[in-house]
Design a protein around this motif. Structure first.
Motif: not given
Length: 258
Positions: A203-231
């Protein structure tokens, strides 16, 4: 202008210049060993879906991408000590990782799958793989899933620095199975000469507990400016067609997911 005022003005100019320089570039960590998402060409250049998407995002944001190649398990530590500003390397958005870093919105979402010798049938991996050796990439979401789910059921988990190393051991018979992203496994192994006797199973292995909501771009905790502009840039390239142009180079289906 007196000497103290002059020095103050120079310091202000230098600070402004550095701030402007930071705003005009983004140091992005990438593994470059995870085809078709990121890999090196025979000429030694970085290529792949992640790399091309990153460049499209930087173009949209009107900044320069500064790519930093390193192993996947060192990405978050490098982010924390400011060696890089972002990670764009097929990193899944999970609750566990969000304790350490922040993420942009997803830029693709695909499930995981086991690969084994063709002819094997896996209905329930927790039962059917008991006593088998399963390879995973160290520090990946598949590593965490295997540690908490497979190892507890008598399945031996073997960890590798890169997924390609797991594919090599599977082909040589040192593993019974490997668990990885379905696209990476299909494109970098099943469709190659080394993987011709193997198949995606179970079967497909896609339990959200482990695999979340897809691939995203990680930035430092609290870096809201880069979260906003990358999104915002992800939304923009999906709207203007650049995302689809990049995607069509590597996939014959919509990798963005639901």
């Amino acid at each position: 202008m007196n000497k103290r005022a002059l020095l103050g003005a120079m310091a202000l100019c230098a600070t402004s210049f550095l701030a402007h320089a930071d705003e005009d570039s983004l140091r992005i960590g990438i593994e470059a060993a995870y085809p078709p998402f990121s890999f090196k060409t025979p000429e030694g250049n970085v290529s792949g879906f992640d790399y091309d998407i990153g460049n499209a995002l930087c173009e949209e944001m009107k900044i320069k991408c500064e790519w930093v190649i390193q192993e996947f398990d060192g990405m978050i530590p490098s982010l924390k000590v400011r060696k890089i500003d972002a990670v764009l390397s097929s990193m899944s958005i999970t609750e566990d990782r969000m304790k350490s870093v922040d993420f942009s919105k997803k830029y693709y979402h695909t499930p995981g799958k086991f690969a084994m010798k063709a002819g094997n049938v896996i209905n329930d991996p927790l039962i059917d793989l008991k006593g088998k050796k399963v390879g995973v990439q160290r520090a990946s979401t598949y590593d965490r899933f295997a540690t908490e789910q497979l190892a507890e059921r008598g399945i031996e988990v073997v960890r590798y620095s890169s997924q390609n190393e797991a594919f090599l051991d599977l082909a040589s018979g040192r593993l019974d199975a490997t668990l990885a992203d379905i696209v990476n496994t299909n494109e970098s192994f099943i469709k190659t000469a080394a993987g011709k006797d193997f198949a995606l199973v179970g079967p497909d292995i896609n339990d959200p507990k482990y695999f979340g909501r897809g691939a995203g771009i990680a930035v430092r905790k609290g870096d809201s400016a880069n979260v906003a502009r990358l999104s915002a840039a992800i939304d923009a390239i999906r709207d203007n067609g650049k995302y689809q142009q990049v995607m069509s180079k590597y996939f014959a289906f919509d990798i963005y997911g639901e």
